[in-house]
Design an enzyme around this catalytic site. Structure first.
Site: not given
Ligand code: NAD
Length: 272
Positions: A18, A159, A163
């Protein structure tokens, strides 16, 4: 700082997720940045343009970060996978001279120390950003200021129901900042009788954190401060994942000007 002649080469990890898709979209529109690699463990071989939209940098999703970095010479790696994976990826990036921008939450403490060490050994900076929303960073900053004067504090973070982790990276960082901002020693009030485990939340830096997961939410936080006969609530809502993109762009453009490992976008926003 814009340099249109040689755009900054950026790899995005978690590009099929996402946040990753939103990042590819946001960076694709910039003159001074070029997305050169899209890495994920799912959707491998598919094109970003098919997954995200025709107007984004059209790249195949690939699996191996090290190979992508060796091939493209990416200078910055934006990571939105998860904390464990992002910690390892940062070490892979630093070994190749690329600066990590870590958005994934929950990088383990021992990995943070390993990243800090690798940054100083390689002379390459990195940043871990618990919250990229500009208003979210201000919310944490205001909470640290309030902590000096308001004796009790609790955090409610809310959230979407997909999540993976709890409590959120933002709430953990806010609790640490409140602890750092306090004028003296503080002990959270003790509850003598607990009818259901977890009722008082998770204690971080003597600040209880309560995690809500609900369909319809994006990312929201209330920091509640109590004083004598008064309450102060500092509140922030990310209503769309787009809210994180101004901060992502700022971190991507500035990370290479940092010294070592920085934690929090405030390290860029409030530096002298
Ligand atoms: P998501 O599950 O939609 O996306 C994560 C992606 O990472 C997936 O496509 C998954 O296949 C990929 N992935 C996982 N392990 C992997 C690996 N070993 N190699 C390659 N790709 C891999 O999650 P999301 O909602 O996009 O959130 C991702 C992260 O960002 C979470 O930890 C979330 O808490 C964090 N986040 C941070 C902020 C911020 O402002 N810092 C904001 C929103 C979300």
């Amino acid at each position: 700082m814009k340099n249109v002649e040689s755009p900054l080469r950026v790899a995005v990890v978690g590009a099929a997720g996402r946040m990753g898709m939103e990042v590819v979209r946001a960076l694709s529109g910039l003159e001074d940045v070029q997305v050169v690699a899209a890495i994920d463990r799912v959707e491998v071989g598919k094109r970003t343009a098919d997954l995200i939209g025709r107007d984004v940098a059209d790249l195949p999703i690939e699996e191996a970060l090290d190979k992508a970095l060796d091939r493209t010479g990416a200078q910055v790696v934006v990571d939105f996978t998860n904390g464990t994976v992002a910690g390892d990826n940062a070490l892979v990036a630093l070994a190749r001279g690329a600066a990590p921008v870590i958005g994934a939450s929950g990088v383990p403490a021992d990995k943070i120390e390993a990243i800090r060490k690798a940054c100083s050994e390689k002379g390459v900076p990195a940043i871990i950003v618990p919250n990229f929303a500009i208003g979210g960073v201000l919310m944490m900053h205001f909470a640290q200021l309030a902590a000096r004067w308001m004796p009790s504090a609790e955090i409610v973070e809310m959230h979407h129901d997909q999540k993976l982790d709890a409590p959120s990276g933002t709430s953990l960082r806010t609790a640490e900042m409140i602890a750092a901002g306090r004028a003296g020693e503080f002990k959270a009030p003790e509850t003598k009788i607990v009818h259901a485990e977890g009722a008082r939340g998770a204690l971080v830096g003597e600040v209880p954190i309560h995690s809500v997961r609900l369909k319809g939410l994006v990312a929201h936080q209330r920091v509640l401060f109590g004083g004598v006969g008064e309450l102060l609530t500092i509140s922030h809502d990310s209503l769309d994942r787009k809210s994180f993109m101004e901060g992502v762009k700022l971190a991507v453009r500035e990370v290479r000007t940092l010294d070592g490992l920085a934690i929090g976008l405030d390290q860029i926003m409030f530096r002298a």
